[in-house]
Design a protein around this motif. Structure first.
Motif, PDB file in Angstrom:
ATOM      1  N   ASP A 159      -3.090  -4.724  -7.193  1.00  0.00           N
ATOM      2  CA  ASP A 159      -4.238  -3.870  -7.684  1.00  0.00           C
ATOM      3  C   ASP A 159      -3.818  -3.306  -8.883  1.00  0.00           C
ATOM      4  O   ASP A 159      -2.809  -3.272  -9.620  1.00  0.00           O
ATOM      5  N   ALA A 160      -5.150  -2.423  -9.300  1.00  0.00           N
ATOM      6  CA  ALA A 160      -4.882  -1.881 -10.697  1.00  0.00           C
ATOM      7  C   ALA A 160      -4.199  -0.593 -10.597  1.00  0.00           C
ATOM      8  O   ALA A 160      -3.913   0.252 -11.540  1.00  0.00           O
ATOM      9  N   THR A 161      -3.843   0.001  -9.230  1.00  0.00           N
ATOM     10  CA  THR A 161      -3.157   1.238  -9.121  1.00  0.00           C
ATOM     11  C   THR A 161      -1.984   1.316  -9.616  1.00  0.00           C
ATOM     12  O   THR A 161      -1.046   0.424  -9.369  1.00  0.00           O
ATOM     13  N   PRO A 162      -1.600   2.387 -10.334  1.00  0.00           N
ATOM     14  CA  PRO A 162      -0.342   2.491 -11.005  1.00  0.00           C
ATOM     15  C   PRO A 162       0.846   2.463 -10.113  1.00  0.00           C
ATOM     16  O   PRO A 162       0.777   2.985  -8.936  1.00  0.00           O
ATOM     17  N   VAL A 163       2.000   2.037 -10.289  1.00  0.00           N
ATOM     18  CA  VAL A 163       3.440   2.129  -9.606  1.00  0.00           C
ATOM     19  C   VAL A 163       3.779   3.403  -9.708  1.00  0.00           C
ATOM     20  O   VAL A 163       4.024   4.100 -10.813  1.00  0.00           O
ATOM     21  N   THR A 164       3.832   4.255  -8.673  1.00  0.00           N
ATOM     22  CA  THR A 164       4.375   5.630  -8.433  1.00  0.00           C
ATOM     23  C   THR A 164       5.713   5.986  -8.130  1.00  0.00           C
ATOM     24  O   THR A 164       6.239   7.105  -7.704  1.00  0.00           O
ATOM     25  N   THR A 165       6.282   4.920  -7.329  1.00  0.00           N
ATOM     26  CA  THR A 165       7.205   4.878  -6.453  1.00  0.00           C
ATOM     27  C   THR A 165       8.616   5.168  -7.157  1.00  0.00           C
ATOM     28  O   THR A 165       9.496   5.817  -6.630  1.00  0.00           O
ATOM     29  N   GLY A 166       8.656   4.893  -8.489  1.00  0.00           N
ATOM     30  CA  GLY A 166       9.679   4.945  -9.305  1.00  0.00           C
ATOM     31  C   GLY A 166      10.604   3.760  -9.186  1.00  0.00           C
ATOM     32  O   GLY A 166      11.597   3.886  -9.944  1.00  0.00           O
ATOM     33  N   LEU A 167      10.233   2.819  -8.439  1.00  0.00           N
ATOM     34  CA  LEU A 167      11.269   1.579  -8.202  1.00  0.00           C
ATOM     35  C   LEU A 167      10.885   0.602  -9.132  1.00  0.00           C
ATOM     36  O   LEU A 167      11.798  -0.247  -9.546  1.00  0.00           O
ATOM     37  N   PHE A 168       9.722   0.737  -9.698  1.00  0.00           N
ATOM     38  CA  PHE A 168       9.155  -0.404 -10.946  1.00  0.00           C
ATOM     39  C   PHE A 168       8.586   0.179 -12.027  1.00  0.00           C
ATOM     40  O   PHE A 168       7.739   1.226 -11.543  1.00  0.00           O
ATOM     41  N   ARG A 169       8.742  -0.289 -13.075  1.00  0.00           N
ATOM     42  CA  ARG A 169       8.131   0.179 -14.241  1.00  0.00           C
ATOM     43  C   ARG A 169       6.537   0.021 -14.372  1.00  0.00           C
ATOM     44  O   ARG A 169       5.825   0.833 -14.922  1.00  0.00           O
ATOM     45  N   SER A 170       6.285  -1.188 -13.701  1.00  0.00           N
ATOM     46  CA  SER A 170       4.792  -1.358 -13.956  1.00  0.00           C
ATOM     47  C   SER A 170       4.500  -2.425 -12.910  1.00  0.00           C
ATOM     48  O   SER A 170       5.329  -3.017 -12.246  1.00  0.00           O
ATOM     49  N   ASN A 171       3.083  -2.618 -12.621  1.00  0.00           N
ATOM     50  CA  ASN A 171       2.749  -3.794 -11.720  1.00  0.00           C
ATOM     51  C   ASN A 171       3.009  -5.170 -11.868  1.00  0.00           C
ATOM     52  O   ASN A 171       3.258  -5.953 -11.036  1.00  0.00           O
ATOM     53  N   TRP A 172       3.313  -5.361 -13.308  1.00  0.00           N
ATOM     54  CA  TRP A 172       3.947  -6.718 -13.819  1.00  0.00           C
ATOM     55  C   TRP A 172       5.298  -6.907 -13.174  1.00  0.00           C
ATOM     56  O   TRP A 172       5.373  -7.986 -12.400  1.00  0.00           O
ATOM     57  N   GLU A 173       6.228  -5.833 -13.123  1.00  0.00           N
ATOM     58  CA  GLU A 173       7.272  -6.045 -12.669  1.00  0.00           C
ATOM     59  C   GLU A 173       7.380  -6.000 -10.970  1.00  0.00           C
ATOM     60  O   GLU A 173       8.122  -6.999 -10.476  1.00  0.00           O
ATOM     61  N   LEU A 174       6.585  -5.582 -10.664  1.00  0.00           N
ATOM     62  CA  LEU A 174       6.373  -5.376  -9.010  1.00  0.00           C
ATOM     63  C   LEU A 174       5.738  -6.978  -8.448  1.00  0.00           C
ATOM     64  O   LEU A 174       6.444  -7.414  -7.647  1.00  0.00           O
ATOM     65  N   SER A 175       4.776  -7.256  -9.009  1.00  0.00           N
ATOM     66  CA  SER A 175       4.342  -8.595  -8.787  1.00  0.00           C
ATOM     67  C   SER A 175       5.378  -9.725  -8.986  1.00  0.00           C
ATOM     68  O   SER A 175       5.378 -10.530  -8.132  1.00  0.00           O
ATOM     69  N   LEU A 176       6.047  -9.603  -9.926  1.00  0.00           N
ATOM     70  CA  LEU A 176       7.100 -10.632 -10.242  1.00  0.00           C
ATOM     71  C   LEU A 176       8.426 -10.665  -9.166  1.00  0.00           C
ATOM     72  O   LEU A 176       8.809 -11.805  -8.657  1.00  0.00           O
ATOM     73  N   THR A 177       8.624  -9.657  -8.999  1.00  0.00           N
ATOM     74  CA  THR A 177       9.683  -9.146  -8.235  1.00  0.00           C
ATOM     75  C   THR A 177       9.392  -9.447  -6.524  1.00  0.00           C
ATOM     76  O   THR A 177       9.776 -10.234  -5.903  1.00  0.00           O
ATOM     77  N   ARG A 178       8.239  -9.142  -6.055  1.00  0.00           N
ATOM     78  CA  ARG A 178       7.718  -9.692  -4.993  1.00  0.00           C
ATOM     79  C   ARG A 178       7.546 -11.187  -4.856  1.00  0.00           C
ATOM     80  O   ARG A 178       7.989 -11.686  -3.645  1.00  0.00           O
ATOM     81  N   ALA A 179       7.262 -11.914  -5.852  1.00  0.00           N
ATOM     82  CA  ALA A 179       7.210 -13.400  -5.833  1.00  0.00           C
ATOM     83  C   ALA A 179       8.642 -13.825  -5.878  1.00  0.00           C
ATOM     84  O   ALA A 179       8.959 -14.958  -4.899  1.00  0.00           O
ATOM     85  N   ARG A 180       9.530 -13.288  -6.424  1.00  0.00           N
ATOM     86  CA  ARG A 180      11.042 -13.845  -6.527  1.00  0.00           C
ATOM     87  C   ARG A 180      11.431 -13.543  -4.988  1.00  0.00           C
ATOM     88  O   ARG A 180      12.144 -14.380  -4.573  1.00  0.00           O
ATOM     89  N   VAL A 181      11.321 -12.633  -4.319  1.00  0.00           N
ATOM     90  CA  VAL A 181      11.687 -12.084  -2.974  1.00  0.00           C
ATOM     91  C   VAL A 181      11.290 -13.338  -2.105  1.00  0.00           C
ATOM     92  O   VAL A 181      12.050 -13.737  -1.337  1.00  0.00           O
TER      93      VAL A 181
END
Length: 241
Positions: A159-181
């Motif tokens: 979704d459009a909510t920014p990542v605030t966990t500090g684990l990822f720099r952006s939603n782009w990185e989060l979405s790609l990492t989840r797909a890779r996992v």
């Protein structure tokens, strides 16, 4: 004396004609050269170039041009995989047997079958570590995918909510990492064919059905899509497994 001076004056006044004639000759030469360059005979020009190269650079390494017999990939006929309607019914039946994935959505979209899995079933909010139940469910799904010859893609969405966990720099990185996992889990479970992995972040929110409620759209915005194409498995640019 006067006649000689007059003759010299006449000769001097007429000297411009020689300059003008030279100019016309140069212009004619230039236009002939332009015309000849515009209609170069390739074989003749190649002979001239080869002769000059041998004359001025006799030690130049020779390059031999050979015909490549391999057909261009764009001319290669793509071999279709399993029938998509059959594949859709097969996957719906398979997912119904997995408790965690029974709420997954299987739909036929153009020339592909899409399995949409809500990210909330597999990951914590804005994280990319699989829950134990999700790992077991994906292993069961891998058993079904191993038998399917169609090309496979896995795409992550957020979704459009920014990542605030500090684990990822952006939603782009989060979405790609989840797909890779998810792709890595399928590979660990026995899926040995290439998997194309993509991350779209929140750029495809408009693809969600307008019939969904605002809450449902928010929940489905973060998801993993397992996409089976209408062609057999093969190597692709983004293949990583």
């Amino acid at each position: 004396m006067l006649a000689t001076a007059k003759k010299r004056q006449e000769d001097a006044s007429a000297s411009w004609i020689l300059t003008f004639a030279d100019l016309l000759a140069l212009l004619l030469t230039f236009f002939v050269l332009v015309f000849s360059m515009n209609s170069v005979q390739f074989e003749s020009w190649k002979s001239v170039v080869r002769t000059m190269s041998e004359e001025f650079n006799p030690n130049r390494p020779m390059v031999e041009v050979q015909q490549h017999d391999t057909p261009a990939s764009i001319m290669t006929r793509r071999i279709p995989g399993l029938n998509l309607s059959y594949l859709e019914a097969l996957l719906e039946r398979q997912l119904a047997q997995v408790a965690l994935l029974k709420d997954a959505e299987v739909r036929l979209v153009g020339d592909k079958v899409v399995i949409s899995l809500p990210a909330s079933l597999m990951f914590e909010r804005k994280k990319a570590i699989l829950a134990p139940d999700a790992s077991r469910a994906l292993r069961q799904l891998a058993g079904a995918l191993v038998q399917i010859r169609n090309k496979l893609q896995i795409a992550g969405y957020t979704d459009a909510t920014p990542v605030t966990t500090g684990l990822f720099r952006s939603n782009w990185e989060l979405s790609l990492t989840r797909a890779r996992v998810v792709a890595g889990m399928l590979a660990d479970a026995g899926y040995r064919q290439p998997i194309t992995v993509l991350g779209y972040a929140d750029t495809r929110l408009q693809d969600l059905s307008e019939q969904l409620s605002a809450q449902s759209r928010y929940e489905w915005a973060e998801r993993i899509d397992i996409v089976l194409m209408n062609e057999r498995r093969g190597q692709s640019t983004y293949d990583i497994f």
